[in-house]
Write a protein that holds these residues in place. Sequence first.
Motif, PDB file in Angstrom:
ATOM      1  N   THR A  37       0.843  -1.198   0.000  1.00 54.21           N
ATOM      2  CA  THR A  37       0.000   0.000   0.000  1.00 54.21           C
ATOM      3  C   THR A  37       0.879   1.249   0.000  1.00 54.21           C
ATOM      4  OG1 THR A  37      -0.157  -0.039   2.403  1.00 54.21           O
ATOM      5  CG2 THR A  37      -1.929  -1.114   1.179  1.00 54.21           C
ATOM      6  N   LEU A  38       0.340   2.312  -0.556  1.00 57.92           N
ATOM      7  CA  LEU A  38       1.029   3.598  -0.614  1.00 57.92           C
ATOM      8  C   LEU A  38       0.848   4.316   0.717  1.00 57.92           C
ATOM      9  CD1 LEU A  38       2.452   5.805  -2.342  1.00 57.92           C
ATOM     10  CD2 LEU A  38       0.154   6.575  -2.993  1.00 57.92           C
ATOM     11  N   THR A  39       1.931   4.815   1.293  1.00 57.59           N
ATOM     12  CA  THR A  39       1.814   5.504   2.578  1.00 57.59           C
ATOM     13  C   THR A  39       2.048   7.011   2.478  1.00 57.59           C
ATOM     14  OG1 THR A  39       4.109   5.007   3.135  1.00 57.59           O
ATOM     15  CG2 THR A  39       2.419   3.468   3.929  1.00 57.59           C
ATOM     16  N   SER A  40       2.852   7.465   1.501  1.00 63.55           N
ATOM     17  CA  SER A  40       3.075   8.912   1.377  1.00 63.55           C
ATOM     18  C   SER A  40       3.591   9.264  -0.008  1.00 63.55           C
ATOM     19  CB  SER A  40       4.059   9.417   2.440  1.00 63.55           C
ATOM     20  OG  SER A  40       5.348   8.906   2.208  1.00 63.55           O
ATOM     21  N   ALA A  41       3.465  10.554  -0.325  1.00 57.74           N
ATOM     22  CA  ALA A  41       3.980  11.073  -1.592  1.00 57.74           C
ATOM     23  C   ALA A  41       4.562  12.457  -1.342  1.00 57.74           C
ATOM     24  CB  ALA A  41       2.865  11.145  -2.627  1.00 57.74           C
ATOM     25  N   LYS A  42       5.585  12.796  -2.134  1.00 53.64           N
ATOM     26  CA  LYS A  42       6.230  14.101  -2.031  1.00 53.64           C
ATOM     27  C   LYS A  42       6.466  14.631  -3.450  1.00 53.64           C
ATOM     28  CE  LYS A  42      10.609  14.484  -0.731  1.00 53.64           C
ATOM     29  NZ  LYS A  42      11.832  14.554   0.096  1.00 53.64           N
ATOM     30  N   PHE A  43       6.245  15.913  -3.646  1.00 56.74           N
ATOM     31  CA  PHE A  43       6.480  16.589  -4.923  1.00 56.74           C
ATOM     32  C   PHE A  43       7.422  17.737  -4.634  1.00 56.74           C
ATOM     33  CE2 PHE A  43       5.282  19.863  -8.075  1.00 56.74           C
ATOM     34  CZ  PHE A  43       5.388  19.132  -9.252  1.00 56.74           C
ATOM     35  N   GLN A  44       8.517  17.789  -5.371  1.00 60.48           N
ATOM     36  CA  GLN A  44       9.501  18.826  -5.102  1.00 60.48           C
ATOM     37  C   GLN A  44       9.899  19.533  -6.388  1.00 60.48           C
ATOM     38  OE1 GLN A  44      13.618  17.916  -3.481  1.00 60.48           O
ATOM     39  NE2 GLN A  44      12.488  18.643  -1.693  1.00 60.48           N
ATOM     40  N   ILE A  45      10.045  20.860  -6.290  1.00 65.62           N
ATOM     41  CA  ILE A  45      10.486  21.684  -7.412  1.00 65.62           C
ATOM     42  C   ILE A  45      11.818  22.310  -7.033  1.00 65.62           C
ATOM     43  CG2 ILE A  45       9.975  23.692  -8.849  1.00 65.62           C
ATOM     44  CD1 ILE A  45       7.008  23.117  -8.492  1.00 65.62           C
ATOM     45  N   ALA A  87       9.351  33.749 -12.605  1.00 69.60           N
ATOM     46  CA  ALA A  87       9.454  33.220 -13.963  1.00 69.60           C
ATOM     47  C   ALA A  87      10.784  32.495 -14.122  1.00 69.60           C
ATOM     48  CB  ALA A  87       9.323  34.351 -14.979  1.00 69.60           C
ATOM     49  N   GLY A  88      10.747  31.344 -14.801  1.00 70.19           N
ATOM     50  CA  GLY A  88      11.967  30.575 -15.019  1.00 70.19           C
ATOM     51  C   GLY A  88      11.657  29.134 -15.363  1.00 70.19           C
ATOM     52  N   ILE A  89      12.710  28.354 -15.516  1.00 72.82           N
ATOM     53  CA  ILE A  89      12.587  26.930 -15.824  1.00 72.82           C
ATOM     54  C   ILE A  89      13.007  26.152 -14.584  1.00 72.82           C
ATOM     55  CG2 ILE A  89      13.367  25.040 -17.291  1.00 72.82           C
ATOM     56  CD1 ILE A  89      13.932  27.161 -19.466  1.00 72.82           C
ATOM     57  N   TYR A  90      12.155  25.256 -14.159  1.00 77.31           N
ATOM     58  CA  TYR A  90      12.372  24.486 -12.942  1.00 77.31           C
ATOM     59  C   TYR A  90      12.342  22.989 -13.250  1.00 77.31           C
ATOM     60  CZ  TYR A  90      11.312  28.908 -10.651  1.00 77.31           C
ATOM     61  OH  TYR A  90      11.329  30.214 -10.259  1.00 77.31           O
ATOM     62  N   SER A  91      12.992  22.217 -12.399  1.00 78.04           N
ATOM     63  CA  SER A  91      12.878  20.758 -12.478  1.00 78.04           C
ATOM     64  C   SER A  91      11.994  20.297 -11.327  1.00 78.04           C
ATOM     65  CB  SER A  91      14.254  20.091 -12.402  1.00 78.04           C
ATOM     66  OG  SER A  91      14.891  20.400 -11.176  1.00 78.04           O
ATOM     67  N   TRP A  92      11.348  19.165 -11.519  1.00 80.37           N
ATOM     68  CA  TRP A  92      10.462  18.644 -10.476  1.00 80.37           C
ATOM     69  C   TRP A  92      10.575  17.132 -10.413  1.00 80.37           C
ATOM     70  CZ3 TRP A  92       6.781  15.113 -11.900  1.00 80.37           C
ATOM     71  CH2 TRP A  92       6.450  15.066 -13.258  1.00 80.37           C
ATOM     72  N   ALA A  93      10.126  16.571  -9.295  1.00 81.36           N
ATOM     73  CA  ALA A  93      10.115  15.119  -9.113  1.00 81.36           C
ATOM     74  C   ALA A  93       8.951  14.739  -8.198  1.00 81.36           C
ATOM     75  CB  ALA A  93      11.427  14.636  -8.502  1.00 81.36           C
ATOM     76  N   LEU A  94       8.370  13.581  -8.471  1.00 75.95           N
ATOM     77  CA  LEU A  94       7.330  12.990  -7.627  1.00 75.95           C
ATOM     78  C   LEU A  94       7.910  11.718  -7.017  1.00 75.95           C
ATOM     79  CD1 LEU A  94       4.408  12.723  -6.559  1.00 75.95           C
ATOM     80  CD2 LEU A  94       3.896  11.437  -8.650  1.00 75.95           C
ATOM     81  N   ARG A 106       9.047   8.524  -8.965  1.00 70.87           N
ATOM     82  CA  ARG A 106       8.148   7.949  -9.971  1.00 70.87           C
ATOM     83  C   ARG A 106       8.130   8.718 -11.278  1.00 70.87           C
ATOM     84  NH1 ARG A 106       7.665   2.869  -8.478  1.00 70.87           N
ATOM     85  NH2 ARG A 106       7.277   2.768  -6.243  1.00 70.87           N
ATOM     86  N   MET A 107       8.284  10.034 -11.199  1.00 74.95           N
ATOM     87  CA  MET A 107       8.304  10.871 -12.406  1.00 74.95           C
ATOM     88  C   MET A 107       9.211  12.061 -12.137  1.00 74.95           C
ATOM     89  SD  MET A 107       4.390  11.093 -13.863  1.00 74.95           S
ATOM     90  CE  MET A 107       3.916  12.309 -12.686  1.00 74.95           C
ATOM     91  N   ILE A 108       9.818  12.563 -13.209  1.00 74.53           N
ATOM     92  CA  ILE A 108      10.620  13.781 -13.141  1.00 74.53           C
ATOM     93  C   ILE A 108      10.282  14.623 -14.361  1.00 74.53           C
ATOM     94  CG2 ILE A 108      12.527  12.761 -11.845  1.00 74.53           C
ATOM     95  CD1 ILE A 108      14.038  12.464 -14.493  1.00 74.53           C
ATOM     96  N   GLY A 109      10.705  15.876 -14.342  1.00 77.11           N
ATOM     97  CA  GLY A 109      10.474  16.686 -15.522  1.00 77.11           C
ATOM     98  C   GLY A 109      10.797  18.143 -15.312  1.00 77.11           C
ATOM     99  N   THR A 110      10.242  18.947 -16.198  1.00 74.40           N
ATOM    100  CA  THR A 110      10.455  20.389 -16.135  1.00 74.40           C
ATOM    101  C   THR A 110       9.112  21.103 -16.031  1.00 74.40           C
ATOM    102  OG1 THR A 110      10.490  20.536 -18.537  1.00 74.40           O
ATOM    103  CG2 THR A 110      12.615  20.380 -17.441  1.00 74.40           C
ATOM    104  N   LEU A 111       9.180  22.292 -15.459  1.00 74.43           N
ATOM    105  CA  LEU A 111       8.031  23.173 -15.349  1.00 74.43           C
ATOM    106  C   LEU A 111       8.506  24.578 -15.680  1.00 74.43           C
ATOM    107  CD1 LEU A 111       5.123  23.951 -14.499  1.00 74.43           C
ATOM    108  CD2 LEU A 111       6.001  24.170 -12.165  1.00 74.43           C
ATOM    109  N   ILE A 112       7.920  25.167 -16.690  1.00 70.43           N
ATOM    110  CA  ILE A 112       8.244  26.543 -17.046  1.00 70.43           C
ATOM    111  C   ILE A 112       7.204  27.448 -16.399  1.00 70.43           C
ATOM    112  CG2 ILE A 112       8.407  28.204 -18.937  1.00 70.43           C
ATOM    113  CD1 ILE A 112       9.405  25.864 -20.686  1.00 70.43           C
TER     114      ILE A 112
END
Length: 120
Positions: A37-45, A87-94, A106-112
């Motif tokens: 079972t899933l117990t927690s999640a974190k999203f970071q920029i 304003a800018g380009i950021y990286s993120w991860a879940l 689980r996932m990574i990427g960019t956010l403008i």
Amino acid sequence: MKRDIPTIELPHAYKDETWDGLTWEIVSTDSTEFDATLTSAKFQIKDTTGAKVLTLSSAVAGEITINNAAARQWSVTIEQRLMTLDAGIYSWALETTDADGVVKTRMIGTLIVNADTTLA
């Protein structure tokens, strides 16, 4: 061992406007790494220097909602929020943690983030 982490560019956001958030889910019908079972999640920029500029957690009400924690049916929503980043380009991860204590990105990427478009 190299992991194949999905990389996604999120739709552009605008400073001082509401960001729509993100929903991630997995449905697996066979024995997989999602058996617990899933117990927690974190999203970071992070900004371009690698500095953490925003961290959201399922442990904090209104930040990340665990929609389904059942084994093989995980679903989380990073809730919409006012985008206060410059304003800018950021990286993120879940990242998730399961009941067995397994922590994985689980996932990574960019956010403008675009400049504020508010009319004067």
